[in-house]
Scaffold this motif. Structure first.
Motif, PDB file in Angstrom:
ATOM      1  N   ARG B  96      23.496  32.247  16.702  1.00 61.77           N
ATOM      2  CA  ARG B  96      22.871  31.166  15.932  1.00 61.77           C
ATOM      3  C   ARG B  96      22.884  31.482  14.444  1.00 61.77           C
ATOM      4  O   ARG B  96      23.044  30.615  13.601  1.00 61.77           O
ATOM      5  CB  ARG B  96      21.419  30.997  16.398  1.00 61.77           C
ATOM      6  CG  ARG B  96      20.792  29.693  15.964  1.00 61.77           C
ATOM      7  CD  ARG B  96      19.304  29.749  16.114  1.00 61.77           C
ATOM      8  NE  ARG B  96      18.876  29.521  17.490  1.00 61.77           N
ATOM      9  CZ  ARG B  96      17.601  29.599  17.890  1.00 61.77           C
ATOM     10  NH1 ARG B  96      16.664  29.907  17.043  1.00 61.77           N
ATOM     11  NH2 ARG B  96      17.287  29.387  19.138  1.00 61.77           N
ATOM     12  N   PHE B  97      22.685  32.775  14.104  1.00 54.85           N
ATOM     13  CA  PHE B  97      22.546  33.162  12.705  1.00 54.85           C
ATOM     14  C   PHE B  97      23.791  33.838  12.156  1.00 54.85           C
ATOM     15  O   PHE B  97      23.701  34.576  11.182  1.00 54.85           O
ATOM     16  CB  PHE B  97      21.346  34.105  12.540  1.00 54.85           C
ATOM     17  CG  PHE B  97      20.046  33.484  12.929  1.00 54.85           C
ATOM     18  CD1 PHE B  97      19.243  34.045  13.909  1.00 54.85           C
ATOM     19  CD2 PHE B  97      19.604  32.321  12.316  1.00 54.85           C
ATOM     20  CE1 PHE B  97      18.043  33.470  14.261  1.00 54.85           C
ATOM     21  CE2 PHE B  97      18.407  31.736  12.668  1.00 54.85           C
ATOM     22  CZ  PHE B  97      17.619  32.316  13.650  1.00 54.85           C
ATOM     23  N   GLU B  98      24.985  33.639  12.771  1.00 57.73           N
ATOM     24  CA  GLU B  98      26.126  34.427  12.312  1.00 57.73           C
ATOM     25  C   GLU B  98      26.595  34.003  10.928  1.00 57.73           C
ATOM     26  O   GLU B  98      27.174  34.802  10.201  1.00 57.73           O
ATOM     27  CB  GLU B  98      27.277  34.376  13.319  1.00 57.73           C
ATOM     28  CG  GLU B  98      27.778  33.010  13.627  1.00 57.73           C
ATOM     29  CD  GLU B  98      28.729  33.023  14.813  1.00 57.73           C
ATOM     30  OE1 GLU B  98      29.073  34.112  15.307  1.00 57.73           O
ATOM     31  OE2 GLU B  98      29.128  31.938  15.249  1.00 57.73           O
ATOM     32  N   ASN B  99      26.293  32.764  10.537  1.00 57.14           N
ATOM     33  CA  ASN B  99      26.729  32.340   9.209  1.00 57.14           C
ATOM     34  C   ASN B  99      25.694  32.593   8.128  1.00 57.14           C
ATOM     35  O   ASN B  99      25.981  32.397   6.952  1.00 57.14           O
ATOM     36  CB  ASN B  99      27.059  30.845   9.229  1.00 57.14           C
ATOM     37  CG  ASN B  99      28.210  30.549  10.150  1.00 57.14           C
ATOM     38  OD1 ASN B  99      29.083  31.385  10.321  1.00 57.14           O
ATOM     39  ND2 ASN B  99      28.192  29.372  10.751  1.00 57.14           N
ATOM     40  N   GLN B 100      24.494  33.020   8.515  1.00 51.67           N
ATOM     41  CA  GLN B 100      23.455  33.307   7.514  1.00 51.67           C
ATOM     42  C   GLN B 100      23.387  34.804   7.287  1.00 51.67           C
ATOM     43  O   GLN B 100      23.631  35.578   8.204  1.00 51.67           O
ATOM     44  CB  GLN B 100      22.084  32.855   8.019  1.00 51.67           C
ATOM     45  CG  GLN B 100      21.932  31.376   8.147  1.00 51.67           C
ATOM     46  CD  GLN B 100      20.564  31.051   8.707  1.00 51.67           C
ATOM     47  OE1 GLN B 100      19.628  31.836   8.541  1.00 51.67           O
ATOM     48  NE2 GLN B 100      20.439  29.935   9.366  1.00 51.67           N
ATOM     49  N   SER B 101      23.011  35.192   6.073  1.00 51.20           N
ATOM     50  CA  SER B 101      22.913  36.623   5.795  1.00 51.20           C
ATOM     51  C   SER B 101      21.474  37.120   5.869  1.00 51.20           C
ATOM     52  O   SER B 101      21.243  38.294   6.115  1.00 51.20           O
ATOM     53  CB  SER B 101      23.476  36.931   4.413  1.00 51.20           C
ATOM     54  OG  SER B 101      22.676  36.274   3.439  1.00 51.20           O
ATOM     55  N   SER B 102      20.513  36.237   5.635  1.00 52.76           N
ATOM     56  CA  SER B 102      19.103  36.656   5.690  1.00 52.76           C
ATOM     57  C   SER B 102      18.257  35.408   5.881  1.00 52.76           C
ATOM     58  O   SER B 102      18.782  34.306   5.907  1.00 52.76           O
ATOM     59  CB  SER B 102      18.694  37.378   4.411  1.00 52.76           C
ATOM     60  OG  SER B 102      18.622  36.453   3.349  1.00 52.76           O
ATOM     61  N   GLY B 103      16.976  35.584   6.027  1.00 50.94           N
ATOM     62  CA  GLY B 103      16.091  34.429   6.156  1.00 50.94           C
ATOM     63  C   GLY B 103      16.217  33.750   7.487  1.00 50.94           C
ATOM     64  O   GLY B 103      16.492  32.552   7.559  1.00 50.94           O
ATOM     65  N   TYR B 104      16.028  34.519   8.573  1.00 52.73           N
ATOM     66  CA  TYR B 104      16.152  33.932   9.903  1.00 52.73           C
ATOM     67  C   TYR B 104      14.834  33.399  10.393  1.00 52.73           C
ATOM     68  O   TYR B 104      14.792  32.675  11.376  1.00 52.73           O
ATOM     69  CB  TYR B 104      16.654  34.984  10.905  1.00 52.73           C
ATOM     70  CG  TYR B 104      17.786  35.826  10.395  1.00 52.73           C
ATOM     71  CD1 TYR B 104      17.640  37.195  10.255  1.00 52.73           C
ATOM     72  CD2 TYR B 104      19.017  35.263  10.057  1.00 52.73           C
ATOM     73  CE1 TYR B 104      18.670  37.983   9.796  1.00 52.73           C
ATOM     74  CE2 TYR B 104      20.048  36.041   9.598  1.00 52.73           C
ATOM     75  CZ  TYR B 104      19.871  37.398   9.464  1.00 52.73           C
ATOM     76  OH  TYR B 104      20.881  38.178   9.001  1.00 52.73           O
ATOM     77  N   THR B 105      13.740  33.795   9.721  1.00 49.35           N
ATOM     78  CA  THR B 105      12.417  33.391  10.204  1.00 49.35           C
ATOM     79  C   THR B 105      11.745  32.520   9.163  1.00 49.35           C
ATOM     80  O   THR B 105      12.071  32.549   7.985  1.00 49.35           O
ATOM     81  CB  THR B 105      11.511  34.607  10.453  1.00 49.35           C
ATOM     82  OG1 THR B 105      11.450  35.363   9.256  1.00 49.35           O
ATOM     83  CG2 THR B 105      11.996  35.448  11.585  1.00 49.35           C
TER      84      THR B 105
END
Lengths: 174, 165
Positions: B96-105
């Motif tokens: 789900r978060f593979e395209n984001q580098s930070s800020g998952y929550t």
């Protein structure tokens, strides 16, 4: 330390009280069975040398206790009671929620709106629990929630579908 | 222990003291993190939510390295006490978060709890969860008077520029 001074004072006063009572009752130990002399029952007792050695501390008098000297006037009382540091602070961080109009704190979520979201998530979770059957049975696929008359789209192909038997709420649009 | 200034002054210390000691704190955070991975939205006290945020994001970073990575698997095994969540972590959350580098929550503060303790509460969730959104999406109503007037103004401007061209 004033505490030790107090203890010393009380001990001295108790001893003096006891000795004066003993003199008055005539049960003095120093007068043993001896020649009966008709005289005063209260004979002069040799003063204890210990009393002179100890420093006459100012706390030895029972009249040294703090007490207010004057009545506090109502003006002085008012000044103390209404001093700003005793009043309840006015909060300026309360505002109405733009969605429902209930009051909320600026840095927090609206309680009413969150209550709605909470109830709906609880119902969704109940449905998930029913679908999973036993505990510790979490699937390794994403989940999507579909309401009445909604068909799964292209993005929902590999997802577990959770059906909710009601119309989609207006505040749940993603 | 030796009473150094380092022990007395806590300037710059980021980790809060929670529970009965450092081990108890880690155990508590482990339980909260397991619950967060299972339910993807958790309501706790503000301090706990703030502490668990760091560990939640670090766990996702480890999960992104893949489940063949020895260290990642050890971390997931330690932090998730319910072992059926380990495949969920590596397959669902990492992808789900593979395209984001930070800020998952996302953390939002709630009004104080209704109990006698009136504890400051917060809700923490992983982004992209299937539940209704915490922050309502602002909808612009086009049928307002102001919006209609602005619409008319924009159309007139477009007409004028059309004539000039």
């Amino acid at each position: 330390m004033p505490l030790s001074g107090f203890i010393r004072f009380f001990r001295h006063s108790l001893q003096r009280l006891e000795s004066s009572l003993v003199h008055a009752a005539g049960f003095d130990r120093s007068l043993g069975p001896a020649l009966a002399v008709h005289g005063p029952s209260l004979l002069p007792q040799p003063q204890h040398i210990g009393d002179h050695n100890s420093m006459p501390s100012f706390l030895d008098s029972i009249f040294w206790m703090a007490a207010p000297k004057k009545r506090r006037t109502i003006e002085v009382n008012r000044c103390r009671r209404r001093n700003p540091n005793k009043l309840i602070e006015v909060k300026t961080n309360i505002e109405p929620c733009p969605e429902c109009g209930n009051l909320k704190q600026k840095h927090a979520l609206c309680g009413f709106c969150y209550e709605k979201v909470q109830k709906e998530t609880a119902l969704i979770r109940k449905q998930i629990q029913k679908m999973e059957g036993r505990p510790l049975n979490a699937p390794s696929v994403e989940t999507v929630v579909l309401y009445e008359n909604e068909a799964p789209g292209d993005a929902d192909k590999n997802k577990r579908i959770v059906e909710r038997s009601r119309k989609r709420p207006s505040w749940f649009n993603l | 222990m030796h009473l150094t200034l380092r022990a007395l002054i806590s300037h710059g210390r980021v980790a809060r003291r929670m529970g009965l000691g450092p081990e108890s704190r880690i155990n508590m955070l482990r339980n909260i993190l397991t619950g967060l991975v299972r339910h993807e939205r958790i309501e706790t006290t503000r301090a706990r939510a703030d502490e668990v945020r760091f560990y939640a994001e670090k766990l996702i970073d480890y999960a992104k390295k893949g489940d063949t990575n020895e260290k990642s698997m050890k971390m997931a095994d330690f932090w998730l006490t319910e072992k059926d969540l380990i495949p969920k972590l590596f397959k669902v959350l990492a992808s789900r978060f593979e395209n984001q580098s930070s800020g998952y929550t996302r953390m939002a503060r709630l009004p104080n709890r209704e109990n006698l303790d009136r504890a400051a509460m917060a809700v923490i969730e992983y982004k992209g969860n299937p539940f209704p959104p915490l922050f309502p999406v602002k909808k612009e109503n086009e049928l307002n008077l102001v919006n209609q007037l602005l619409k008319g103004y924009r159309e007139e401007r477009a007409q004028l520029t059309g004539f000039q061209d």
